[in-house]
Motif scaffolding. Sequence first.
Motif, short mmCIF file in Angstrom:
data_model
loop_
_atom_site.label_atom_id
_atom_site.label_comp_id
_atom_site.label_asym_id
_atom_site.label_seq_id
_atom_site.Cartn_x
_atom_site.Cartn_y
_atom_site.Cartn_z
N GLU A 79 -4.42 -1.48 -3.41
CA GLU A 79 -3.40 -1.79 -2.04
C GLU A 79 -4.07 -0.44 -1.18
O GLU A 79 -4.04 -0.73 0.12
CB GLU A 79 -2.16 -1.76 -2.43
N ARG A 80 -3.68 0.48 -1.79
CA ARG A 80 -4.43 1.75 -0.62
C ARG A 80 -5.76 1.69 -0.06
O ARG A 80 -5.88 1.74 1.10
CB ARG A 80 -4.19 2.87 -1.43
N GLY A 122 0.76 -1.29 0.05
CA GLY A 122 0.10 -0.01 0.32
C GLY A 122 0.92 1.29 -0.10
O GLY A 122 0.28 2.20 0.05
#
Length: 169
Positions: free
Chosen positions: A158-159, A95
């Motif tokens: 991912e974030r 992330g």
Amino acid sequence: MEPTHVVVDSPVGPLTLVAMDGALSGLYMVNQRHRPPQETFGTPGNPDAEPFAAAAEQLAAYFAGDLTDFDLPLALRGTPFQGRVWAALREIPYGETTTYGELAVELGKPSASRAVGLANGKNPVGVIVPCHRVVGSTGSLTGYGGGLDRKRYLLDFERKTRTADQVLF
């Protein structure tokens, strides 16, 4: 031993997994830059055999948001410098991103950001060795062997997953 391969589905399209001597040696996207010719992937393999079963399972868990670090036997072929870059890529937290320049400094080669970019682009197992986490010096999305749309997807995924997992107190 001759390489073998299988194709697995993913949210970023079909992924061709290549193995040599029981270790994953390639993960290639459709129309990927630096994708070796299909004939170098060897014969079709058994998707239930290792390392394909473990790779498919871990990729599914990654794309479900349940896995942040891959643990697979890898057989990566490249120069010693490429190997150092690929090892450094695996240290970038899930992330998060870093720049080519920051990676070059970390490797003790502060003037080698271009060489880092070239090694990054030759990463034979994208996603698993997270080359998508490297961005330009301004934070812009630059270069990705699988295409910028896939890079954007992976970074956004991912974030979002990382943010959803954080508990606020």
